[in-house]
Design a protein around this motif. Structure first.
Motif, PDB file in Angstrom:
ATOM      1  N   ARG A 230       0.297 -11.734   4.927  1.00 29.67           N
ATOM      2  CA  ARG A 230       0.276 -12.040   3.285  1.00 29.67           C
ATOM      3  C   ARG A 230      -0.088 -13.450   3.115  1.00 29.67           C
ATOM      4  O   ARG A 230      -0.774 -14.097   2.191  1.00 29.67           O
ATOM      5  CB  ARG A 230       1.654 -11.489   2.623  1.00 29.67           C
TER       6      ARG A 230
ATOM      7  N   ARG B  13      -0.590  -4.877   4.033  1.00 28.11           N
ATOM      8  CA  ARG B  13      -0.141  -3.343   4.193  1.00 28.11           C
ATOM      9  C   ARG B  13      -1.539  -2.718   4.836  1.00 28.11           C
ATOM     10  O   ARG B  13      -1.290  -2.013   5.578  1.00 28.11           O
ATOM     11  CB  ARG B  13       0.304  -2.737   2.848  1.00 28.11           C
ATOM     12  N   THR B  14      -2.542  -2.852   4.297  1.00 25.77           N
ATOM     13  CA  THR B  14      -3.763  -2.148   4.897  1.00 25.77           C
ATOM     14  C   THR B  14      -4.317  -2.663   6.294  1.00 25.77           C
ATOM     15  O   THR B  14      -4.741  -2.032   7.164  1.00 25.77           O
ATOM     16  CB  THR B  14      -4.899  -2.462   3.942  1.00 25.77           C
TER      17      THR B  14
ATOM     18  N   GLU C 231      -0.390  -8.566  -1.070  1.00 23.81           N
ATOM     19  CA  GLU C 231       0.241  -7.111  -0.276  1.00 23.81           C
ATOM     20  C   GLU C 231      -0.476  -6.251  -0.010  1.00 23.81           C
ATOM     21  O   GLU C 231      -0.141  -5.586   1.143  1.00 23.81           O
ATOM     22  CB  GLU C 231       1.452  -7.097  -1.704  1.00 23.81           C
TER      23      GLU C 231
END
Length: 204
Positions: free
Chosen positions: A145, A136-137, A132
């Motif tokens: 993912r 996100r990064t 996750e």
């Protein structure tokens, strides 16, 4: 070009976190780059006979005090995680999955994982959490993912982390952070000023 500086760290180490906030800027001031190398201190401790600081009487209590004090000194965000000492296997595998072909992305991910753990107090041990944070990064760079989750189970990635830790031990690495400049070893975040001086003077 001079060789990169080697920065060894374990995601369970708050001292490694503090060093991660400064190491690249320090190196750049001397025209050097940094290779980030996550390791597993659990494997290292089998060689040294040590235990995690938090599991040692007196030393564990001191660590919790010292880490907060350093954070205040540096003005760094810090929350001692309930999950400490975290299992950094999944986080380290994710970094090595990216490291060879995308070293800057690997650093971004390492910083994000360290921030999640020691600035936000999150448990970064679970593979789902690592996936996750990575998505996100690095999502804007095409990392999702599913790709991270698959990589964490890839035998090549698993072997890479194992061999990286073994190679670290062969080089004399026994703690986190551990910085090697042209074969000169420095242990501890509080040695960064010494690293700075070494780079400025060429050693002594």
């Amino acid at each position: 070009m001079p060789d990169p500086i080697d920065f060894y760290f374990d995601f369970a180490s708050p001292y490694g976190y503090f060093a991660s906030l400064r190491i690249d800027e320090l190196a750049a001031a001397h025209g050097r780059s940094v290779t980030w190398r996550p390791i597993l201190l659990g494997a290292v401790f089998k060689v040294t006979g040590m235990k995690p600081n938090l599991e040692q009487p007196l030393r564990g209590e001191y660590l919790t005090l010292d880490a907060g004090r350093i954070a205040r000194l540096l003005g760094a965000p810090f929350t001692f995680p309930d999950s400490a000492p975290v299992n950094g296997v999944a986080a380290s595998r994710a970094v090595y999955w990216l490291a060879d072909e995308h070293p800057e992305q690997a650093k971004l991910l390492a910083r994000a994982l360290y921030h999640a753990h020691f600035a936000e107090g999150r448990d970064i041990g679970p593979a789902d959490t690592v996936a996750e944070i990575a998505a996100r990064t690095l999502g804007s760079l095409g990392i999702d993912r599913a790709a991270v989750s698959a990589a964490l189970q890839d035998q090549t990635v698993k072997d890479r982390l194992r061999s990286a830790t073994d190679e670290a031990v062969e080089r004399g690495v026994f703690g986190s952070p551990f910085v090697i400049v042209d074969d000169e070893p420095f242990w501890g975040w509080d040695r960064l000023d010494m690293v700075d001086r070494w780079l400025a003077t060429g050693g002594w």
